[in-house]
Design a protein around this motif. Sequence first.
Motif, PDB file in Angstrom:
ATOM      1  N   UNK A 197      -5.325  -7.291 -46.130  1.00 23.59           N
ATOM      2  CA  UNK A 197      -4.391  -6.267 -45.656  1.00 23.59           C
ATOM      3  C   UNK A 197      -3.666  -5.612 -46.836  1.00 23.59           C
ATOM      4  N   UNK A 198      -3.270  -6.441 -47.809  1.00 26.19           N
ATOM      5  CA  UNK A 198      -2.552  -5.899 -48.975  1.00 26.19           C
ATOM      6  C   UNK A 198      -3.449  -4.952 -49.769  1.00 26.19           C
ATOM      7  N   UNK A 199      -4.731  -5.326 -49.901  1.00 24.69           N
ATOM      8  CA  UNK A 199      -5.651  -4.464 -50.659  1.00 24.69           C
ATOM      9  C   UNK A 199      -5.882  -3.147 -49.909  1.00 24.69           C
ATOM     10  N   UNK A 200      -6.069  -3.259 -48.588  1.00 25.45           N
ATOM     11  CA  UNK A 200      -6.262  -2.033 -47.799  1.00 25.45           C
ATOM     12  C   UNK A 200      -5.046  -1.116 -47.937  1.00 25.45           C
ATOM     13  N   UNK A 201      -3.863  -1.728 -47.887  1.00 18.82           N
ATOM     14  CA  UNK A 201      -2.642  -0.918 -48.011  1.00 18.82           C
ATOM     15  C   UNK A 201      -2.567  -0.265 -49.386  1.00 18.82           C
ATOM     16  N   UNK A 202      -2.976  -1.009 -50.422  1.00 20.70           N
ATOM     17  CA  UNK A 202      -2.905  -0.468 -51.783  1.00 20.70           C
ATOM     18  C   UNK A 202      -3.809   0.752 -51.955  1.00 20.70           C
ATOM     19  N   UNK A 203      -4.990   0.731 -51.310  1.00 19.28           N
ATOM     20  CA  UNK A 203      -5.884   1.880 -51.490  1.00 19.28           C
ATOM     21  C   UNK A 203      -5.509   3.034 -50.546  1.00 19.28           C
ATOM     22  N   UNK A 204      -4.550   2.785 -49.667  1.00 19.75           N
ATOM     23  CA  UNK A 204      -4.081   3.866 -48.788  1.00 19.75           C
ATOM     24  C   UNK A 204      -4.597   3.768 -47.362  1.00 19.75           C
ATOM     25  N   UNK A 205      -5.393   2.712 -47.058  1.00 14.19           N
ATOM     26  CA  UNK A 205      -5.910   2.550 -45.688  1.00 14.19           C
ATOM     27  C   UNK A 205      -4.883   1.752 -44.886  1.00 14.19           C
ATOM     28  N   UNK A 206      -3.719   2.354 -44.679  1.00 17.47           N
ATOM     29  CA  UNK A 206      -2.594   1.609 -44.106  1.00 17.47           C
ATOM     30  C   UNK A 206      -2.816   1.227 -42.646  1.00 17.47           C
ATOM     31  N   UNK A 207      -3.545   2.096 -41.901  1.00 17.51           N
ATOM     32  CA  UNK A 207      -3.767   1.749 -40.489  1.00 17.51           C
ATOM     33  C   UNK A 207      -4.734   0.580 -40.354  1.00 17.51           C
ATOM     34  N   UNK A 208      -5.754   0.559 -41.208  1.00 16.40           N
ATOM     35  CA  UNK A 208      -6.672  -0.595 -41.193  1.00 16.40           C
ATOM     36  C   UNK A 208      -5.926  -1.855 -41.604  1.00 16.40           C
ATOM     37  N   UNK A 209      -5.044  -1.701 -42.587  1.00 20.09           N
ATOM     38  CA  UNK A 209      -4.254  -2.843 -43.056  1.00 20.09           C
ATOM     39  C   UNK A 209      -3.367  -3.363 -41.926  1.00 20.09           C
ATOM     40  N   UNK A 210      -2.794  -2.418 -41.167  1.00 23.26           N
ATOM     41  CA  UNK A 210      -1.926  -2.803 -40.046  1.00 23.26           C
ATOM     42  C   UNK A 210      -2.728  -3.577 -38.990  1.00 23.26           C
ATOM     43  N   UNK A 211      -3.954  -3.117 -38.716  1.00 23.55           N
ATOM     44  CA  UNK A 211      -4.807  -3.802 -37.738  1.00 23.55           C
ATOM     45  C   UNK A 211      -5.065  -5.237 -38.190  1.00 23.55           C
ATOM     46  N   UNK A 212      -5.367  -5.407 -39.486  1.00 28.75           N
ATOM     47  CA  UNK A 212      -5.631  -6.754 -40.018  1.00 28.75           C
ATOM     48  C   UNK A 212      -4.385  -7.624 -39.869  1.00 28.75           C
ATOM     49  N   UNK A 213      -3.227  -7.062 -40.211  1.00 27.89           N
ATOM     50  CA  UNK A 213      -1.968  -7.833 -40.134  1.00 27.89           C
ATOM     51  C   UNK A 213      -1.677  -8.234 -38.687  1.00 27.89           C
ATOM     52  N   UNK A 214      -1.965  -7.332 -37.741  1.00 25.50           N
ATOM     53  CA  UNK A 214      -1.716  -7.657 -36.324  1.00 25.50           C
ATOM     54  C   UNK A 214      -2.655  -8.754 -35.830  1.00 25.50           C
ATOM     55  N   UNK A 215      -3.928  -8.645 -36.234  1.00 28.30           N
ATOM     56  CA  UNK A 215      -4.888  -9.688 -35.846  1.00 28.30           C
ATOM     57  C   UNK A 215      -4.478 -11.036 -36.432  1.00 28.30           C
ATOM     58  N   UNK A 216      -4.008 -10.990 -37.656  1.00 27.92           N
ATOM     59  CA  UNK A 216      -3.580 -12.218 -38.325  1.00 27.92           C
ATOM     60  C   UNK A 216      -2.419 -12.857 -37.579  1.00 27.92           C
ATOM     61  N   UNK A 217      -1.484 -12.002 -37.119  1.00 28.21           N
ATOM     62  CA  UNK A 217      -0.323 -12.532 -36.402  1.00 28.21           C
ATOM     63  C   UNK A 217      -0.706 -13.127 -35.057  1.00 28.21           C
ATOM     64  N   UNK A 218      -1.773 -12.554 -34.444  1.00 31.05           N
ATOM     65  CA  UNK A 218      -2.231 -13.132 -33.174  1.00 31.05           C
ATOM     66  C   UNK A 218      -2.754 -14.552 -33.393  1.00 31.05           C
ATOM     67  N   UNK A 219      -3.409 -14.760 -34.560  1.00 34.40           N
ATOM     68  CA  UNK A 219      -3.972 -16.082 -34.850  1.00 34.40           C
ATOM     69  C   UNK A 219      -2.937 -17.032 -35.434  1.00 34.40           C
ATOM     70  N   UNK A 220      -2.057 -16.475 -36.300  1.00 34.68           N
ATOM     71  CA  UNK A 220      -1.060 -17.314 -36.979  1.00 34.68           C
ATOM     72  C   UNK A 220       0.311 -16.660 -36.800  1.00 34.68           C
TER      73      UNK A 220
END
Lengths: 406, 118
Positions: A197-220
């Motif tokens: 998620x951090x790498x996606x955010x760094x390259x500017x793919x913030x919405x993809x990064x947000x999706x990853x962070x949300x999925x992560x929160x569902x699991x953890x």
Amino acid sequence: MNAAAHDSGSGAAPRPPLPRAFGVVGFIARSRDRLLLSRRLARWRDDPSPAALADAVQTLLRLGEVERAYAIARQGVTRMKGDALVHELWRIATRAHAEEGLVVAKAEIRARPSASAFLKVARCSALLRDSEGAMRALEECLRLFPTTATAHAALAELLEQRWHRDLAAADGRLVLAHFRKAWRLDGAEATRPMRLAAFLARIGAVREALTVAEELLQLHGDVSDARVLRDSLAQVVAEGLAAGTLDATHGDDADGLLRHIEESGRVAGDPGEATRVARESARLCAALPSIRARTACEKVLVIEPKGDAFDERGPLGASSLASLAANLARSAQVTVRRLDLGPLGAVEMETAGGTLLLKRGQRCYVGALFDQPESDAAARAALEELVAGRTPIVASIRGTDREARR
Amino acid sequence: MKEVLQRLDGIPGVQGALLMTLDGVIVASVPEHVDHERTAAFLSAVLLAVEKSAEQLGLVPLQRLTLAAARGRLLLMPVGELALAVLADGTTDLSAALNEVAGLTRRLLRQSKIALKA
């Protein structure tokens, strides 16, 4: 009488050959070390000090007892963190430990290849600052054991480091692929999706990064860092959509963003990027006097990714050379990117009036204009060494001074 | 012209070669199945971007331009009113082959001018 005749004709007993003499000295030194070892270890145990630690660690290393030296150096760095000597001993012991570990792990691979042995080689190579060797070990590991999540994650981290240096889109794509595979293979580990998620955010793919962070929160749901990351990404996305900087009709194009970064030679919006560029530019500028001295080439300069030109005295105003170097770097970068040749390394413009040589470091270019064909090879070698960080710095430019001159 | 370029095409490490006008129009190219138009267009853009300041610095005429990237090299060499461009790997030394092809192209250009005058 020549030296050889003097040596053999003096009547004295002939000297033993040099290697044998060294062997005897080494034997005596080792015997002395063995005799003193228990006393030195006791001194470190009873009265711990940097000097006692140095004696103990160096004696153990000379005796080839690397594991014990490493353990004692570790104790030392835990007890006396701030001491420079202790830190240096820790560095030496870690290096010796990694060298020994590398030999053992390579032997293990030869005898019976396993994922853990490849990971050990990678870890030791990384400690010895051989990241290419570490990457080769991890690639080989994944070829033989493709479901090793740790190897995918470790390779992604090394590729991410190289991406930061070169900004090559191909490396960026591999970072994403390996982090994703590592996450898919081992969903229990939360740091990998966090890094993704951090790498996606760094390259500017913030919405993809947000999706990853949300999925992560569902699991953890209990990972507080993931919550912080999700909240900050949600805010960035909301602001981007409101300001129109994010296209509401389309998702993020991570591949396109990586290509754009490679082409432009910088990561727009990355807060560390400006510092990184300034630091590199200052380092290159400080070495320019050495380049002049070595190549007799007066016209040397540094071009930053935005096209600004500098030398060791500060920013260069508008000049034909600065404009030529910046335009050449920019258009060459676009050309090689569009022709899919990967990151640009160097540009050489040979003309009847002289040669302009541009060499890319990480983000910045160093340029040299020379009119003597015989200085060609020297200039090329000097710029090569400079971008590789092997040129001595003869003048230092402090960031603040430089900023003031801008 | 194509026959002249074939000499470069056979060299190991050479992925393609083309002869173009300085404004990016392809005169001949090898191999045939590769789309060289983008290469010609971008090289012409590079020349355009640097033309003015190079002249001001006395860096004329251009003898060779080399762009070295991670996955290959792009070389450009003016030949009369045309430019010879070669896409190659990063290691092969192409100096001799480039000079030979440039020489042959110059001769062909001279011959065609003489034929036109006649």
